[in-house]
Write an enzyme that holds these catalytic residues in place. Structure first.
Site, PDB file in Angstrom:
ATOM      1  N   LYS A  86      38.642  -8.498 -40.910  1.00 22.28           N
ATOM      2  CA  LYS A  86      38.445  -7.895 -39.582  1.00 22.28           C
ATOM      3  C   LYS A  86      38.004  -8.901 -38.504  1.00 22.28           C
ATOM      4  CE  LYS A  86      38.543  -3.413 -41.595  1.00 22.28           C
ATOM      5  NZ  LYS A  86      37.993  -2.873 -42.793  1.00 22.28           N
ATOM      6  N   ASP A 110      29.889  -6.928 -49.146  1.00 25.86           N
ATOM      7  CA  ASP A 110      31.208  -6.800 -48.537  1.00 25.86           C
ATOM      8  C   ASP A 110      30.969  -6.632 -47.042  1.00 25.86           C
ATOM      9  OD1 ASP A 110      33.606  -6.084 -47.480  1.00 25.86           O
ATOM     10  OD2 ASP A 110      34.089  -4.560 -48.995  1.00 25.86           O
ATOM     11  N   TYR A 119      34.220   1.228 -49.580  1.00 26.41           N
ATOM     12  CA  TYR A 119      35.596   0.765 -49.762  1.00 26.41           C
ATOM     13  C   TYR A 119      35.608  -0.756 -49.817  1.00 26.41           C
ATOM     14  CZ  TYR A 119      40.605   0.116 -48.708  1.00 26.41           C
ATOM     15  OH  TYR A 119      41.929  -0.232 -48.747  1.00 26.41           O
TER      16      TYR A 119
HETATM   17  C1  LIG Z   1      38.645  -2.922 -44.196  1.00 27.49           C
HETATM   18  C2  LIG Z   1      37.784  -3.180 -45.351  1.00 27.49           C
HETATM   19  C3  LIG Z   1      38.255  -3.796 -46.516  1.00 27.49           C
HETATM   20  C4  LIG Z   1      39.706  -4.105 -46.723  1.00 27.49           C
HETATM   21  O1  LIG Z   1      40.197  -5.035 -45.801  1.00 27.49           O
HETATM   22  P1  LIG Z   1      41.785  -5.104 -45.523  1.00 27.49           P
HETATM   23  O2  LIG Z   1      41.908  -6.257 -44.577  1.00 27.49           O
HETATM   24  O3  LIG Z   1      42.149  -3.778 -44.936  1.00 27.49           O
HETATM   25  O4  LIG Z   1      42.445  -5.354 -46.810  1.00 27.49           O
HETATM   26  C5  LIG Z   1      37.356  -4.107 -47.503  1.00 27.49           C
HETATM   27  N1  LIG Z   1      36.060  -3.831 -47.365  1.00 27.49           N
HETATM   28  C6  LIG Z   1      35.557  -3.226 -46.266  1.00 27.49           C
HETATM   29  C7  LIG Z   1      34.098  -2.964 -46.165  1.00 27.49           C
HETATM   30  C8  LIG Z   1      36.407  -2.860 -45.230  1.00 27.49           C
HETATM   31  O5  LIG Z   1      35.911  -2.231 -44.173  1.00 27.49           O
END
Ligand SMILES: *Cc1c(COP(=O)(O)O)cnc(C)c1O
Length: 455
Positions: A295, A267, A172
């Site tokens: 995060k 990511d 994601y």
């Molecule tokens: C949570 C997450 C996102 C998206 O971040 P948001 O702050 O929810 O928009 C993108 N990449 C990874 C790997 C994530 O865990």
């Protein structure tokens, strides 16, 4: 409360977290005040929530409505207490209300919440990130992980003059159009939109391959020679549950990207400052071209960032032509929360304690389950952990889906009733914090033993 209609489409990895809202929970333990609030929010918000996975559709039942949080504990509006294994989906690595973080935020608020001008707080956090992750030479702050990934993709496309992007099934990268595409049943097909509202023309530029499959990546590059701007990867996955990269997988991605002239984007929105102080890139010794953050970097306030090679970052406006901006980006209060969180995390022994707790808990949960005759595999990477109801750890989305999901759903409800709030989906990692001490671990294990006997 299932007043909303089911999700209109399968949002790939995301949807699997909350498909089938009609499940019944083994017990339906939330209190009357939570129930009443859920009825109100169901009318106000789609699914009753501000973000889909919070709605418990992946496990059935209803979420308790949380009134307050301290340390490793959540207290709901009915006064029930839960051990928190969600950690706000990652950010709360020091636990809730860490005194130094709390004090710093309050002091910063008193000097003005937002000015929309340069502030010293951006420099503090930026400097710290650059020190902790050497591959990040320069960076730009944004307000979410979604924005970080979306912006990094624009930069990759702008810098390479190419349009296509390769991503992995089950990874994601936020909800920007380009990332909401899956390969359907077969790998290596062009993406089809995973959500209504994503134009097929956008999804077509997204190529989806199975995680941990380097051959599939090579084939995808071969079939799209000279057209791929970037490869995005969760270096350790959290969004299809915790899955580790196989031996040589990340290094293989680095070489393929180099050969093909594509940018390697880690990511690290979830893994950054979570699997290692220096992120997955430090843990596995790989230098990505660009990294995205979210995060933990905001310590619970809205912060995202993208950064990497300085020649690439120089192409972002106003230095370069690739446009990206944000009214609330670099919020001093949010910068302060991130700076204090990372400053504490950096101290001798802090990260080690979190990682040791996660390792001990993952092993103990799996051992006890197996002793009770329940196939289970526990794993942890730094402060991230997972428990799969399967004999071995999955290595990709298909294997994750083949684990005993129904058992997880029952287990989730049983644990909630016993005062442990797990992420409401089998496809989420669990988050351990500095506040998860021995007493908290014992509480989790006691609930677990009891849940196993009812499972
Ligand atoms: C949570 C997450 C996102 C998206 O971040 P948001 O702050 O929810 O928009 C993108 N990449 C990874 C790997 C994530 O865990």
């Amino acid at each position: 409360m299932r007043t909303g209609s089911p999700e209109p489409s399968a949002l790939h990895s995301i949807a699997r977290k909350h498909e089938d809202g009609r499940m019944t929970t083994p017990t339906d333990g939330i209190g009357p005040k939570s129930r009443a609030l859920n009825e109100i929010t169901a009318r106000l918000f789609p699914g009753g929530v501000s973000s889909p996975v919070r709605a418990f559709r992946g496990v059935g039942g209803e979420p308790p409505v949380i009134a307050s949080a301290k340390g490793a504990l959540l207290t709901d509006v009915d006064g029930r207490e839960y051990v928190d294994m969600i950690g706000a989906w990652g950010p709360m690595i020091l636990g809730h209300g860490h005194p130094e973080v709390e004090d710093a935020i309050i002091a910063r608020i008193k000097r003005g919440i937002m000015t929309g001008t340069p502030s010293p707080d951006e420099a503090d956090l930026g400097q710290l990130v650059v020190e902790m992750l050497p591959a990040v030479e320069r960076l730009r702050f944004v307000v979410s992980g979604t924005e970080a990934c979306m912006s990094a993709l624009r930069l990759a496309r702008g810098a390479t003059g190419r349009n296509k992007v390769i991503k992995f099934e089950g990874c994601y990268h936020g909800h920007a159009d380009a990332f909401l595409a899956s390969a359907g049943s077969g790998a290596l097909t062009f993406g089809t939109p995973d959500s209504p509202g994503v134009p097929p023309d956008v999804a077509r530029d997204t190529i989806v391959v199975p995680y941990n499959d380097l051959e599939a990546v090579k084939t995808a590059f071969a079939e799209n020679a000279g057209e791929v701007a970037a490869l995005f990867v969760e270096p350790v996955t959290g969004n299809m549950g915790l899955i580790e990269p196989g031996e040589g997988f990340l290094a293989g991605l680095r070489s393929v990207c180099d050969e093909q002239g594509a940018l390697l984007v880690f990511d690290e929105v979830m893994t950054g400052f979570r699997v290692h102080r220096g992120g997955a890139q430090a843990l596995y010794g790989i230098k990505p071209d660009l990294t995205t953050f979210g995060k933990v970097i905001g310590g619970g306030l809205p912060v995202g960032a993208y950064g990497g090679r300085s020649d690439l970052m120089a192409q972002i406006a106003p230095e370069g032509a690739i446009y990206q901006a944000g009214t609330l980006a670099g919020s001093p209060v949010a910068m302060t929360a991130g700076y204090q969180t990372l400053s504490v995390l950096r101290r001798e022994g802090v990260f080690e304690q979190i990682a040791a707790t996660a390792a001990r808990l993952a092993a103990a949960l799996a051992d006890e389950a197996r002793a009770a005759g329940v196939p289970a595999t526990g794993l942890s990477v730094g402060g991230m952990m997972g428990l799969w109801f399967a004999d071995s750890a999955p290595s990709n989305l298909a294997e994750a889906q083949a684990t005993d999901l129904e058992r997880f759903r029952r287990y989730h409800g049983l644990m909630l009733d016993r005062g442990v709030h797990l992420p409401p989906s089998p496809f989420e990692a669990w988050f351990v914090s500095l506040a998860h001490d021995e007493a908290i671990v014992d509480r989790i294990l006691t609930a677990h033993r009891d849940a196993l006997s009812a499972l």
